[in-house]
Design an enzyme around this catalytic site. Structure first.
Site, mmCIF file in Angstrom:
data_model
loop_
_atom_site.group_PDB
_atom_site.id
_atom_site.type_symbol
_atom_site.label_atom_id
_atom_site.label_comp_id
_atom_site.label_asym_id
_atom_site.label_seq_id
_atom_site.Cartn_x
_atom_site.Cartn_y
_atom_site.Cartn_z
ATOM 1 N N PHE A 99 -1.568 16.275 4.182
ATOM 2 C CA PHE A 99 -1.941 15.667 2.911
ATOM 3 C C PHE A 99 -0.745 15.679 1.967
ATOM 4 O O PHE A 99 -0.223 16.724 1.611
ATOM 5 C CB PHE A 99 -3.133 16.386 2.267
ATOM 6 C CG PHE A 99 -3.757 15.540 1.197
ATOM 7 C CD1 PHE A 99 -4.674 14.554 1.531
ATOM 8 C CD2 PHE A 99 -3.370 15.675 -0.131
ATOM 9 C CE1 PHE A 99 -5.213 13.728 0.551
ATOM 10 C CE2 PHE A 99 -3.907 14.854 -1.112
ATOM 11 C CZ PHE A 99 -4.827 13.875 -0.770
ATOM 12 N N ASP A 152 -4.211 5.539 6.329
ATOM 13 C CA ASP A 152 -4.751 6.735 6.969
ATOM 14 C C ASP A 152 -5.688 6.277 8.097
ATOM 15 O O ASP A 152 -5.229 5.968 9.202
ATOM 16 C CB ASP A 152 -5.465 7.547 5.880
ATOM 17 C CG ASP A 152 -5.948 8.902 6.352
ATOM 18 O OD1 ASP A 152 -5.454 9.392 7.368
ATOM 19 O OD2 ASP A 152 -6.830 9.482 5.690
ATOM 20 N N ASP A 170 -1.923 10.689 -5.011
ATOM 21 C CA ASP A 170 -2.578 11.703 -5.827
ATOM 22 C C ASP A 170 -3.509 12.608 -5.030
ATOM 23 O O ASP A 170 -3.881 12.311 -3.897
ATOM 24 C CB ASP A 170 -3.432 11.013 -6.892
ATOM 25 C CG ASP A 170 -4.707 10.387 -6.297
ATOM 26 O OD1 ASP A 170 -4.593 9.623 -5.324
ATOM 27 O OD2 ASP A 170 -5.804 10.694 -6.787
ATOM 28 N N GLU A 178 0.845 -1.199 0.000
ATOM 29 C CA GLU A 178 0.000 0.000 0.000
ATOM 30 C C GLU A 178 0.878 1.246 0.000
ATOM 31 O O GLU A 178 2.023 1.222 0.444
ATOM 32 C CB GLU A 178 -0.922 -0.055 1.240
ATOM 33 C CG GLU A 178 -1.842 1.118 1.453
ATOM 34 C CD GLU A 178 -2.869 1.365 0.356
ATOM 35 O OE1 GLU A 178 -2.455 1.468 -0.811
ATOM 36 O OE2 GLU A 178 -4.054 1.522 0.666
HETATM 37 P P1 IMP Z 1 -7.717 4.647 4.701
HETATM 38 O O1 IMP Z 1 -8.722 3.628 4.297
HETATM 39 O O2 IMP Z 1 -8.335 5.814 5.398
HETATM 40 O O3 IMP Z 1 -6.551 4.099 5.470
HETATM 41 O O4 IMP Z 1 -7.238 5.298 3.356
HETATM 42 C C1 IMP Z 1 -6.115 4.986 2.703
HETATM 43 C C2 IMP Z 1 -6.194 5.605 1.320
HETATM 44 O O5 IMP Z 1 -6.533 7.006 1.376
HETATM 45 C C3 IMP Z 1 -4.857 5.531 0.662
HETATM 46 O O6 IMP Z 1 -4.696 4.363 -0.076
HETATM 47 C C4 IMP Z 1 -4.881 6.763 -0.228
HETATM 48 O O7 IMP Z 1 -5.474 6.441 -1.461
HETATM 49 C C5 IMP Z 1 -5.768 7.741 0.477
HETATM 50 N N1 IMP Z 1 -4.989 8.759 1.247
HETATM 51 C C6 IMP Z 1 -4.933 8.919 2.585
HETATM 52 N N2 IMP Z 1 -4.133 9.926 2.932
HETATM 53 C C7 IMP Z 1 -3.649 10.440 1.769
HETATM 54 C C8 IMP Z 1 -2.726 11.523 1.472
HETATM 55 O O8 IMP Z 1 -2.173 12.229 2.331
HETATM 56 N N3 IMP Z 1 -2.481 11.734 0.156
HETATM 57 C C9 IMP Z 1 -3.038 10.987 -0.846
HETATM 58 N N4 IMP Z 1 -3.887 9.971 -0.604
HETATM 59 C C10 IMP Z 1 -4.193 9.702 0.695
HETATM 60 MG MG MG Z 2 -4.957 4.041 -2.026
#
Ligand code: IMP
Ligand code: MG
Length: 176
Positions: A149, A100, A156, A96
């Site tokens: 971010f 987040d 992206d 991955e």
């Molecule tokens: P989670 O399900 O909240 O852990 O989300 C993870 C996904 O959110 C990652 O695979 C990214 O696609 C997106 N994401 C989370 N933070 C960022 C960031 O700072 N920049 C770009 N994409 C992010």
């Molecule tokens: Mg992703």
């Protein structure tokens, strides 16, 4: 540096150096085994390409594309493209770009474990530990970062900036 970037967090050289260290750990842990790398599209592509170059264990690669609806309810991911290989009895490593809230990986890991793989671990280039809402941890982490971010090296904002050869903080005016 791209005009929309406020600050570079990790240069290409730093990413390569750190990725090599992570790969060495993986090589030790999976010595003598065959490892199936499952990259989550699209953000993990540059990191997976980099990581593979340093792996000495026997590797197969595959990809999944999923979308998560964190806003609605945790526990919801939709598979847009599934992986092709049968993972029953295999060692799987999910690749991955960033963790987040943890929602995406929590659900994918659960899904892959239901397919009876022998082991299912996670490697991520970036980890926003502070932002976690679901209790899931990565087995291998490139860098822990604060809740900012970031874009570049696969990451992206609205499909932009994936090509940048570094990871940088996006200027606020570009997403607000
Ligand atoms: P989670 O399900 O909240 O852990 O989300 C993870 C996904 O959110 C990652 O695979 C990214 O696609 C997106 N994401 C989370 N933070 C960022 C960031 O700072 N920049 C770009 N994409 C992010
Ligand atoms: Mg992703």
């Amino acid at each position: 540096m791209h005009q929309d970037i406020q600050e570079i967090l990790f240069s290409l050289e730093e990413i390569q150096r750190r990725t090599k260290m992570v790969a060495q750990q993986i090589n030790q842990d999976y010595a003598g085994k065959t490892l199936i790398l499952v990259g989550l599209l699209k953000g993990s592509v540059p990191f997976m390409a980099e990581l593979m170059r340093y792996l000495t264990v026997d590797v197969r690669i595959d990809f999944m594309d999923v979308s998560s609806y964190t806003g609605v309810q945790s526990g919801q991911v939709v598979i847009k493209k599934d992986m092709e290989q049968d993972i029953e009895g295999k060692d799987v490593l999910i690749v991955e770009d960033i963790i987040d809230t943890g929602n995406t990986l929590y659900n994918i890991k659960k899904m892959l474990e239901e397919r009876k793989c022998t082991s299912c671990k996670i490697v991520t280039l970036l980890d926003k530990v502070e932002s976690r809402k679901i209790d899931i941890h990565a087995d291998y982490v490139g860098y822990d970062i604060p809740n900012v971010f970031v874009v570049g090296f696969g990451l992206d904002f609205n499909e932009k900036y994936r090509e940048l050869p570094y990871i940088g903080i996006l200027k606020k005016e570009c997403y607000e």
